[in-house]
Design a protein around this motif. Structure first.
Motif, short mmCIF file in Angstrom:
data_model
loop_
_atom_site.label_atom_id
_atom_site.label_comp_id
_atom_site.label_asym_id
_atom_site.label_seq_id
_atom_site.Cartn_x
_atom_site.Cartn_y
_atom_site.Cartn_z
N THR A 31 0.81 -1.22 0.00
CA THR A 31 0.00 0.00 0.00
C THR A 31 0.84 1.27 0.00
N MET A 32 2.15 1.13 -0.05
CA MET A 32 3.02 2.30 0.08
C MET A 32 4.13 2.24 -0.94
N MET A 33 4.37 3.36 -1.61
CA MET A 33 5.50 3.44 -2.53
C MET A 33 6.18 4.80 -2.36
N VAL A 34 7.51 4.75 -2.22
CA VAL A 34 8.32 5.97 -2.19
C VAL A 34 9.20 5.94 -3.43
N ILE A 35 9.18 6.99 -4.22
CA ILE A 35 10.02 7.07 -5.42
C ILE A 35 11.05 8.17 -5.21
N GLU A 36 12.30 7.76 -5.00
CA GLU A 36 13.39 8.71 -4.80
C GLU A 36 13.81 9.29 -6.16
N GLY A 37 14.18 10.56 -6.16
CA GLY A 37 14.62 11.20 -7.41
C GLY A 37 13.56 11.13 -8.48
N ALA A 38 12.32 11.43 -8.11
CA ALA A 38 11.18 11.26 -9.02
C ALA A 38 11.32 12.07 -10.30
N GLU A 39 12.09 13.17 -10.23
CA GLU A 39 12.23 14.02 -11.42
C GLU A 39 12.97 13.33 -12.54
N ARG A 40 13.63 12.21 -12.25
CA ARG A 40 14.41 11.50 -13.27
C ARG A 40 13.54 10.58 -14.12
N PHE A 41 12.25 10.49 -13.80
CA PHE A 41 11.35 9.61 -14.54
C PHE A 41 10.35 10.42 -15.36
N GLY A 42 9.90 9.84 -16.46
CA GLY A 42 8.79 10.42 -17.21
C GLY A 42 7.49 10.18 -16.46
N LEU A 43 6.48 10.97 -16.75
CA LEU A 43 5.21 10.84 -16.04
C LEU A 43 4.58 9.47 -16.25
N LEU A 79 4.88 2.74 -12.32
CA LEU A 79 5.42 2.33 -11.02
C LEU A 79 4.35 2.42 -9.94
N ARG A 80 3.65 3.52 -9.93
CA ARG A 80 2.60 3.72 -8.93
C ARG A 80 1.54 2.63 -9.02
N GLY A 81 1.35 2.09 -10.21
CA GLY A 81 0.34 1.05 -10.41
C GLY A 81 0.64 -0.26 -9.71
N ARG A 82 1.84 -0.39 -9.13
CA ARG A 82 2.16 -1.60 -8.36
C ARG A 82 1.43 -1.62 -7.03
N ILE A 83 0.96 -0.45 -6.55
CA ILE A 83 0.18 -0.40 -5.31
C ILE A 83 -1.26 -0.08 -5.66
N GLY A 84 -2.11 -0.04 -4.63
CA GLY A 84 -3.53 0.27 -4.87
C GLY A 84 -4.29 -0.90 -5.45
N ARG A 85 -3.79 -2.13 -5.26
CA ARG A 85 -4.43 -3.31 -5.84
C ARG A 85 -5.27 -4.09 -4.84
N GLY A 86 -5.31 -3.61 -3.61
CA GLY A 86 -6.11 -4.27 -2.59
C GLY A 86 -7.20 -3.35 -2.08
N SER A 87 -7.77 -3.71 -0.94
CA SER A 87 -8.89 -2.93 -0.39
C SER A 87 -8.44 -1.80 0.52
N HIS A 88 -7.14 -1.80 0.93
CA HIS A 88 -6.64 -0.77 1.83
C HIS A 88 -6.23 0.49 1.06
#
Length: 679
Positions: free
Chosen positions: A548-560, A566-575
């Motif tokens: 349920t938690m994701m931290v992305i360090e240096g987020a500016e180095r990635f495209g939107l 990456l964010r899609g790896r979380i949010g797959r359950g009921s919490h």
């Protein structure tokens, strides 16, 4: 007599040396010169005086050089100052560490200056574009084309060459059908080329640009639609029957109801499969939208019709996950699965290939190992390629060739804006799943600076202590597995020794062996590890509902779009799930871009923004699709012209009225490789 295809060297004043310099810009023929469109224009009939310049705006004005100085501020830093002025005022032009420009300026010279006007005590422009005006230069006092330049190639050289070409009255043939030119109220081709380089008025320039954009997009759409038509030529592929007992049974026993988007996509796919023409369909859906179950239902349909299915995924982790997911679904139906990946032993591979060849495996799931020569299907009916943009075109084609015109379903979790889809996937039918399954909570996303790391990781610890799991994604330092691995290892060690001490953590990156990755992912999946430090190796296909938690360090180095994946790896359950983007770059443009992620969970909205910011060439590497570079059109901003051109192309293909001349133009423009790449 010079024509469109004549070498540029035959123009007056172009010897071998200049020809070589022009060739570096891709200008080898007269036609290539004419298609070297201006980057922008200066309206010298409306030049401003210095007094009229607006601070904060990009302005163009004419002035005289008044003074030239170079200051050596410190070692490694010098500043070139050129003071220019007219009767109404003066502007300071500034360049850093570009002393070589000094010889360009002599006191008294007339120059045309373009740049963003600033005010620091006096008016100033940093890194201005400056053109020295010599007596006899062309296009003075009118709308002036400004070209991207190469080494030793000046604006005036290009303008003189254009002037010479038009003076020679070189024939520029019309390549669009007359009825399309008339119906779309387009300027003639020869006239358009003249006014794109030598515009008499702003209105004529706009008409020329519209004509040439339409032409470029029309030719591309005709080429794509011809490929699509060829794929649908009247030969018999695999014709599946209507749904049987297996298909009906699995739909009844599913523990959830398909969403409206899933039902619509499944209807499209079944209609294609029940047709004798081979299916060529792209199933597009956001992360977590439920594409896999649709692919599974299509595979069940092919098995109950007596065929085999192939399911190719880009990574072993994803292939194994699909295998375990489908095994549970297919077990009650008696469908036999096989898994083939690079890490299998030689003996295991041989056994799988034997079972497949003799029809004892109904569905083979795997990585690019599926395209090996030893892999033979008894009767291949359906090919599914997941995250298809991660495979080369030839890899996808080789898998299809293992059957007799099997149906093909491509899937991607990278939302692709409609304009890009019409261009990159113009030869495919497209189905969209636009909504997530019910019960999913929107991921709450936050943008923070590195000074908040202690609070962020304390929140991560709180989530883990509540029984949840978390990802920490290390920054993409550069396109290097080695450097990214070093970054991941360093981040892992820092967290283990500090913020997340005594938390069960795992580390996964591209340099690990497949068996090591699998072991770590299995431990995380089974909740033996509470936190996973990772590179973008987890971008695709990891499904851990408890995370349920994701931290992305240096987020500016990635495209939107990559951040969204990456964010899609979380949010797959009921919490409730949380994503925190840590940005080290505090520039306003960077923060504004990342703010999009905090405002939307809609992959298509994010993809549109990403496309606008990065351009089609960088959008998840569209060049691998064989998409030709566009010289003048922009598929992001020219949506109306794209749709107009596509409609005209569809009508032409439908009427089967593609002339020999137009076919010749398509071959010259795109070459045979374009057709091969899209087959």
């Amino acid at each position: 007599m010079l024509d469109w295809n004549s070498p540029i060297q035959y123009l007056k004043g172009v010897g071998p040396s200049k020809a070589a310099q022009l060739l570096k810009l891709g200008l080898g023929t007269v036609g290539q010169l004419l298609e070297f469109f201006p980057a922008r224009y200066e309206d010298r009939s409306m030049l401003k005086s210095i007094r009229q310049l607006v601070v904060g705006e990009c302005e163009t004005f004419q002035a005289q050089v008044l003074a030239v100085t170079v200051k050596q501020v410190r070692r490694g830093l010098s500043i070139l100052n050129v003071l220019v002025g007219d009767d109404t005022g003066a502007v300071e032009l500034v360049w850093f560490n570009q002393n070589f420009l000094r010889k360009k300026f002599k006191i008294g010279l007339t120059v045309v200056v373009y740049g963003k006007v600033e005010r620091q005590y006096n008016l100033k422009i940093t890194n201005a574009e400056v053109e020295v005006i010599h007596e006899g230069d062309v296009f003075e006092g009118r709308i002036l084309p400004v070209y991207h330049l190469g080494e030793n190639v000046s604006q005036n050289m290009l303008r003189q060459l254009m002037k010479q070409v038009f003076a020679l009255n070189i024939i520029i043939d019309e390549i669009l059908p007359e009825e399309i030119v008339d119906k779309n109220k387009l300027m003639g081709r020869s006239e358009a080329f003249y006014h794109i380089h030598y515009p008499a008025t702003q209105q004529l320039l706009e008409q020329a640009i519209e004509r040439l954009k339409f032409e470029e997009l029309f030719l591309l759409q005709v080429a794509l639609l011809q490929i699509k038509s060829e794929k649908q030529r009247p030969f018999s592929g695999v014709k599946h029957g209507v749904d049987g007992d297996m298909s009906r049974q699995v739909l009844v026993e599913l523990p959830f109801t398909l969403t409206a988007g899933q039902q619509a996509a499944l209807k499209d796919i079944k209609a294609d499969m029940e047709d004798s023409q081979p299916m060529q369909r792209l199933l597009q859906g956001d992360v977590g939208s439920g594409k896999t179950i649709i692919a599974a239902l299509a595979l069940i349909k092919t098995v109950e019709n007596g065929y085999q299915g192939a399911f190719m995924a880009p990574t072993e982790i994803l292939a194994e996950q699909h295998y375990h997911t489908l095994a549970q679904l297919f077990a009650p139906l008696g469908i036999k699965l096989g898994l083939l990946t690079g890490s299998k032993t030689k003996k295991q591979k041989a056994e799988i290939c034997h079972l497949l060849r003799t029809g004892l495996i109904d569905i083979l799931i795997g990585t690019h190992a599926l395209i090996q020569e030893a892999v033979e299907f008894e009767h291949l009916g359906l090919v599914v390629t997941d995250e298809q943009h991660r495979f080369g075109v030839n890899q996808r084609a080789r898998l299809q060739e293992k059957g007799q015109e099997p149906d093909v379903l491509f899937m991607t979790a990278t939302p692709i804006p409609r304009t890009l889809a019409l261009t990159v996937y113009g030869d495919l039918d497209v189905s969209l799943i636009t909504h997530l399954p019910p019960g999913r909570k929107a991921i709450r996303t936050f943008l923070r600076g590195p000074e908040k790391r202690a609070a962020i990781y304390q929140f991560v610890r709180t989530q883990i202590e509540a029984g949840r799991q978390a990802y920490v994604v290390c920054p993409l330092v550069e396109e290097s597995d080695k450097i990214d691995t070093q970054a991941a290892v360093q981040l892992f060690e820092e967290l283990q020794a500090g913020y997340l001490k005594e938390i069960a953590c795992g580390l996964i990156h591209g340099k690990l062996k497949a068996t090591e990755k699998d072991a770590i992912m299995k431990a995380f999946y089974e909740n033996e590890l509470s936190l996973l430090v990772a590179t973008t190796v987890i971008e695709v296909g990891v499904n851990v509902p408890n995370a349920t938690m994701m931290v992305i360090e240096g987020a500016e180095r990635f495209g939107l779009s990559q951040l969204h994946q990456l964010r899609g790896r979380i949010g797959r359950g009921s919490h409730q799930s949380y994503c925190v983007l840590i940005a080290h770059n505090k520039q306003s443009e960077t923060l504004e871009r990342l703010k999009v992620m905090t405002e939307s969970n809609d992959g298509f909205v994010i993809a549109e923004k990403d496309l606008l910011l990065r351009g089609p060439g960088q959008f998840f590497g569209t060049r691998q699709h064989g998409l030709p570079d566009l010289k003048i059109a922009n598929i992001v901003t020219d949506v109306a012209i794209l749709l107009q051109a596509r409609s005209a192309a569809q009508q032409l293909i439908h009427s089967q009225a593609v002339s020999h001349e137009l076919q010749k133009t398509l071959l010259e423009r795109f070459g045979p490789d374009f057709v091969i790449l899209h087959n």
